[in-house]
Design a protein around this motif. Sequence first.
Motif, PDB file in Angstrom:
ATOM      1  N   GLY A  84     -16.048   1.162  30.306  1.00  0.00           N
ATOM      2  CA  GLY A  84     -16.128  -0.285  30.218  1.00  0.00           C
ATOM      3  C   GLY A  84     -17.385  -0.798  29.533  1.00  0.00           C
ATOM      4  N   ALA A  85     -17.335  -2.102  29.166  1.00  0.00           N
ATOM      5  CA  ALA A  85     -18.420  -2.728  28.407  1.00  0.00           C
ATOM      6  C   ALA A  85     -19.679  -2.909  29.236  1.00  0.00           C
ATOM      7  CB  ALA A  85     -17.950  -4.079  27.860  1.00  0.00           C
ATOM      8  N   GLU A  86     -19.533  -3.152  30.532  1.00  0.00           N
ATOM      9  CA  GLU A  86     -20.715  -3.377  31.365  1.00  0.00           C
ATOM     10  C   GLU A  86     -21.618  -2.148  31.417  1.00  0.00           C
ATOM     11  OE1 GLU A  86     -23.109  -5.771  33.914  1.00  0.00           O
ATOM     12  OE2 GLU A  86     -21.389  -6.271  32.648  1.00  0.00           O
ATOM     13  N   GLN A  87     -21.041  -0.981  31.711  1.00  0.00           N
ATOM     14  CA  GLN A  87     -21.841   0.242  31.748  1.00  0.00           C
ATOM     15  C   GLN A  87     -22.271   0.660  30.339  1.00  0.00           C
ATOM     16  OE1 GLN A  87     -20.469   3.495  34.065  1.00  0.00           O
ATOM     17  NE2 GLN A  87     -20.186   2.283  35.932  1.00  0.00           N
ATOM     18  N   ALA A  88     -21.488   0.320  29.338  1.00  0.00           N
ATOM     19  CA  ALA A  88     -21.918   0.581  27.965  1.00  0.00           C
ATOM     20  C   ALA A  88     -23.165  -0.216  27.620  1.00  0.00           C
ATOM     21  CB  ALA A  88     -20.796   0.250  26.993  1.00  0.00           C
ATOM     22  N   GLY A  89     -23.233  -1.472  28.152  1.00  0.00           N
ATOM     23  CA  GLY A  89     -24.447  -2.259  27.952  1.00  0.00           C
ATOM     24  C   GLY A  89     -25.644  -1.658  28.661  1.00  0.00           C
ATOM     25  N   MET A  90     -25.452  -1.115  29.855  1.00  0.00           N
ATOM     26  CA  MET A  90     -26.544  -0.448  30.571  1.00  0.00           C
ATOM     27  C   MET A  90     -27.030   0.775  29.801  1.00  0.00           C
ATOM     28  SD  MET A  90     -24.850  -0.714  34.388  1.00  0.00           S
ATOM     29  CE  MET A  90     -26.141   0.248  35.172  1.00  0.00           C
ATOM     30  N   PHE A  91     -26.072   1.563  29.297  1.00  0.00           N
ATOM     31  CA  PHE A  91     -26.449   2.748  28.522  1.00  0.00           C
ATOM     32  C   PHE A  91     -27.187   2.349  27.247  1.00  0.00           C
ATOM     33  CE2 PHE A  91     -25.406   5.879  25.216  1.00  0.00           C
ATOM     34  CZ  PHE A  91     -25.919   7.026  25.791  1.00  0.00           C
ATOM     35  N   SER A  92     -26.746   1.259  26.610  1.00  0.00           N
ATOM     36  CA  SER A  92     -27.398   0.797  25.378  1.00  0.00           C
ATOM     37  C   SER A  92     -28.842   0.395  25.640  1.00  0.00           C
ATOM     38  CB  SER A  92     -26.615  -0.381  24.788  1.00  0.00           C
ATOM     39  OG  SER A  92     -25.308   0.007  24.445  1.00  0.00           O
ATOM     40  N   LEU A  93     -29.074  -0.326  26.730  1.00  0.00           N
ATOM     41  CA  LEU A  93     -30.438  -0.745  27.039  1.00  0.00           C
ATOM     42  C   LEU A  93     -31.326   0.452  27.354  1.00  0.00           C
ATOM     43  CD1 LEU A  93     -32.406  -3.063  27.459  1.00  0.00           C
ATOM     44  CD2 LEU A  93     -31.629  -3.205  29.837  1.00  0.00           C
ATOM     45  N   ALA A  94     -30.796   1.441  28.097  1.00  0.00           N
ATOM     46  CA  ALA A  94     -31.573   2.649  28.383  1.00  0.00           C
ATOM     47  C   ALA A  94     -31.892   3.405  27.109  1.00  0.00           C
ATOM     48  CB  ALA A  94     -30.803   3.544  29.359  1.00  0.00           C
ATOM     49  N   PHE A  95     -30.946   3.465  26.187  1.00  0.00           N
ATOM     50  CA  PHE A  95     -31.176   4.174  24.926  1.00  0.00           C
ATOM     51  C   PHE A  95     -32.226   3.452  24.080  1.00  0.00           C
ATOM     52  CE2 PHE A  95     -30.228   6.789  21.345  1.00  0.00           C
ATOM     53  CZ  PHE A  95     -29.550   7.890  21.839  1.00  0.00           C
ATOM     54  N   VAL A  96     -32.167   2.128  24.060  1.00  0.00           N
ATOM     55  CA  VAL A  96     -33.166   1.353  23.317  1.00  0.00           C
ATOM     56  C   VAL A  96     -34.555   1.586  23.891  1.00  0.00           C
ATOM     57  CG1 VAL A  96     -33.956  -1.000  22.866  1.00  0.00           C
ATOM     58  CG2 VAL A  96     -31.565  -0.395  22.493  1.00  0.00           C
ATOM     59  N   THR A  97     -34.670   1.569  25.215  1.00  0.00           N
ATOM     60  CA  THR A  97     -35.968   1.820  25.848  1.00  0.00           C
ATOM     61  C   THR A  97     -36.452   3.240  25.575  1.00  0.00           C
ATOM     62  OG1 THR A  97     -35.305   0.292  27.609  1.00  0.00           O
ATOM     63  CG2 THR A  97     -37.231   1.643  28.005  1.00  0.00           C
ATOM     64  N   GLY A  98     -35.527   4.209  25.619  1.00  0.00           N
ATOM     65  CA  GLY A  98     -35.907   5.587  25.318  1.00  0.00           C
ATOM     66  C   GLY A  98     -36.385   5.757  23.891  1.00  0.00           C
ATOM     67  N   THR A  99     -35.754   5.052  22.956  1.00  0.00           N
ATOM     68  CA  THR A  99     -36.206   5.110  21.560  1.00  0.00           C
ATOM     69  C   THR A  99     -37.600   4.514  21.410  1.00  0.00           C
ATOM     70  OG1 THR A  99     -33.900   4.914  20.846  1.00  0.00           O
ATOM     71  CG2 THR A  99     -35.604   4.475  19.205  1.00  0.00           C
ATOM     72  N   LEU A 100     -37.878   3.453  22.141  1.00  0.00           N
ATOM     73  CA  LEU A 100     -39.220   2.864  22.113  1.00  0.00           C
ATOM     74  C   LEU A 100     -40.247   3.823  22.697  1.00  0.00           C
ATOM     75  CD1 LEU A 100     -41.033   0.398  21.605  1.00  0.00           C
ATOM     76  CD2 LEU A 100     -40.406  -0.417  23.877  1.00  0.00           C
ATOM     77  N   LEU A 101     -39.902   4.480  23.793  1.00  0.00           N
ATOM     78  CA  LEU A 101     -40.818   5.452  24.381  1.00  0.00           C
ATOM     79  C   LEU A 101     -40.997   6.681  23.496  1.00  0.00           C
ATOM     80  CD1 LEU A 101     -39.672   5.306  28.109  1.00  0.00           C
ATOM     81  CD2 LEU A 101     -41.767   4.375  27.135  1.00  0.00           C
ATOM     82  N   MET A 102     -40.021   6.976  22.678  1.00  0.00           N
ATOM     83  CA  MET A 102     -40.146   8.110  21.759  1.00  0.00           C
ATOM     84  C   MET A 102     -41.282   7.885  20.758  1.00  0.00           C
ATOM     85  SD  MET A 102     -37.171   9.692  19.329  1.00  0.00           S
ATOM     86  CE  MET A 102     -37.554  10.958  18.101  1.00  0.00           C
ATOM     87  N   ILE A 103     -41.592   6.619  20.484  1.00  0.00           N
ATOM     88  CA  ILE A 103     -42.745   6.325  19.626  1.00  0.00           C
ATOM     89  C   ILE A 103     -44.026   6.847  20.269  1.00  0.00           C
ATOM     90  CG2 ILE A 103     -44.013   4.503  18.451  1.00  0.00           C
ATOM     91  CD1 ILE A 103     -41.176   4.850  17.459  1.00  0.00           C
ATOM     92  N   VAL A 104     -44.096   6.776  21.604  1.00  0.00           N
ATOM     93  CA  VAL A 104     -45.262   7.323  22.308  1.00  0.00           C
ATOM     94  C   VAL A 104     -45.339   8.834  22.106  1.00  0.00           C
ATOM     95  CG1 VAL A 104     -46.382   7.567  24.555  1.00  0.00           C
ATOM     96  CG2 VAL A 104     -45.148   5.465  23.998  1.00  0.00           C
ATOM     97  N   ALA A 105     -44.194   9.508  22.170  1.00  0.00           N
ATOM     98  CA  ALA A 105     -44.178  10.956  21.972  1.00  0.00           C
ATOM     99  C   ALA A 105     -44.558  11.330  20.541  1.00  0.00           C
ATOM    100  CB  ALA A 105     -42.808  11.517  22.321  1.00  0.00           C
TER     101      ALA A 105
END
Length: 632
Positions: free
Chosen positions: A175-196
């Motif tokens: 469903g779209a709701e959990q897809a939105g949660m996964f999208s936000l987690a992925f966006v945050t992970g990509t931002l944290l990857m800049i730290v790495a």
Amino acid sequence: MDYNRQNARKDEKGLQAGMTRDSFENEQGETHPQHHSGNAAARMPADKGESRALVDQTESQPSAVYAPTGHVAQQRIDENAPQAFEDSTPAGFLDRKPHQSGKPPRQHKPNFVTRIVNRWFNRLMGAVSTRTLASQEEEYEAHRTTRDYVWNTIGIGAWGMVFPFLTIIVTQLVGAEQAGMFSLAFVTGTLLMIVANYGVRTYQISDVEEAHSFSDYQVNRWITCAIMVVVGLLYCSIRGYGGDMLTISIGVYLYKMIDGLADVYEGRLQQVDKLYLAGVSQAFRSIVVFVVFALCLLITRNIGVASIAMAIAAAATFVVVTFPLTLFETPKSRRTSMGSIATLFKQCFPLFVALFMYALIDNMPKFVMEGVLPYDTQLYFNALYFPAQGILLTVGFIYKPLLVRMANVWADPEKRKRFDLIIVAIMAVIVVLTAGVALVMGWFGITLMSFMYGVDFEQFRGLCFIMLAAGGVTAAIDFLYQVITVLRRQRSVTKLYLITFGFSLFIPILLVNFTGLPGAVIGYLIVMCILLVLLVWEYFRIRIDLSHQTRAEAEAAAAADISASQPLRTRPSATRAERQRREEVRQKWTSRSHKEHTGESEGVDHPSSSTIGKHGTPQNTRRENGGRHSNQ
């Protein structure tokens, strides 16, 4: 009758030939118990198929029994069949195995993928058993431009498509709701990857002189990856994540941490001009992660479990492929230097700040929407962003393999104009590519997106074109930043990101609160345009300063060459003053001599001689006293 007689004669000749051969073998001392007539019945084939094979074999022998037509001949063959087989069969024929009498069975060769996998694991296991990962002989060549482009394109494409494809799968399955949660987690992970990453990749591949060893880069990356994990856990705690959102976030953060860790090893491969191997590593990791996540989600329908499985799969690919491949195919590194690591942190800090600020600016609309709009708007925003991201990735396919060559071109002052032409060409490619993607999306792209996600995106047609324009702007920003890094003026970019970050704090917030999703898209384009204008202005300023600096250095070098080729001379002012002083002295003595000559002719006493004192002043000796004494 004549015909039967001829056949009978042939049969008798065959029997005589068999008897003659048996007697010859007995004379040679060879014993064959199986040739005795008493055991003929026991030696007959067990079935008709074997009998047929034996008959076929005996037809090629000189003592073969011919089968004439006719009742009499057939009867004679039947009566003498055991003896005929016994006498006409070569020695040891019946002892042969079936495959020895014909062609050996055909062996199936393994396919290309199987051969590659077997060869890699044999090499890996051999190196691990001898503990010589870094001492293995290189097997793959460098300077393969075509392979670099092809595999780098495949690797970046696979890496870039992981997020949108996984989002599609999550939308279809849970469903779209959990897809939105996964999208936000992925966006945050990509931002944290800049730290790495810490902004080291571009600095590393342009370090053509290897001022820092690969060991220094490795230690730097392990430290930054540990910091990334800690920051991610703190962020989850601050946001108050729990349940599925916490599990999803941890799995995605660990996957992106492995991505960041592998980046320094793939950068090492690019540094030695084996970019295609880095592309192979990146593509393999991305494909394995996608397959494992999709299968786990299909089986369990639990997105948290699938996220953890994704992280485990990424770690396995790093251990099996990326890490050993880099050690196998690159020269052995120097030892670690703590001073060099500290310098690396110091030198790349402006890069890290700039990249982190850019990623924060780029994702600010998504973070603003998290507190204002429901999670499904995250899905819509990211789905509209994926075609724009395709522009960014495609431009990266083109210019990233050129970064090392651009650094070498810039190092040669005579090729600076060529460097400028490369920049103009890449900018033109960005404009053309953005227009092409807009045409495709207007033709059938939006319809295809609706089919893939199961959501009607026709209502977002206008926002799609705005997002594509923002994608072209972000591609230009990313390229200009890489160019400024090659010029080693990355410190000057930090202030531009800080200025743009100030705009990103209030523009998206105002627009999202007033208009929702359209405000997020429009605010994103406005902020990106501000950053692009600032970067273009900064690039021209840096370029002019470097041109003046290069010209001044050239003039100084030319003056130094002239001074070295000529003898040491006094300054023109000193020479002129010395010449003037000598002229004044000469004129003074000329006037004195003239006066003395005039006085002597008129009867006036004048010096008979003159001497120069030790201070350079003339001293005259008069004869007045002598004259007076003589008069007295």
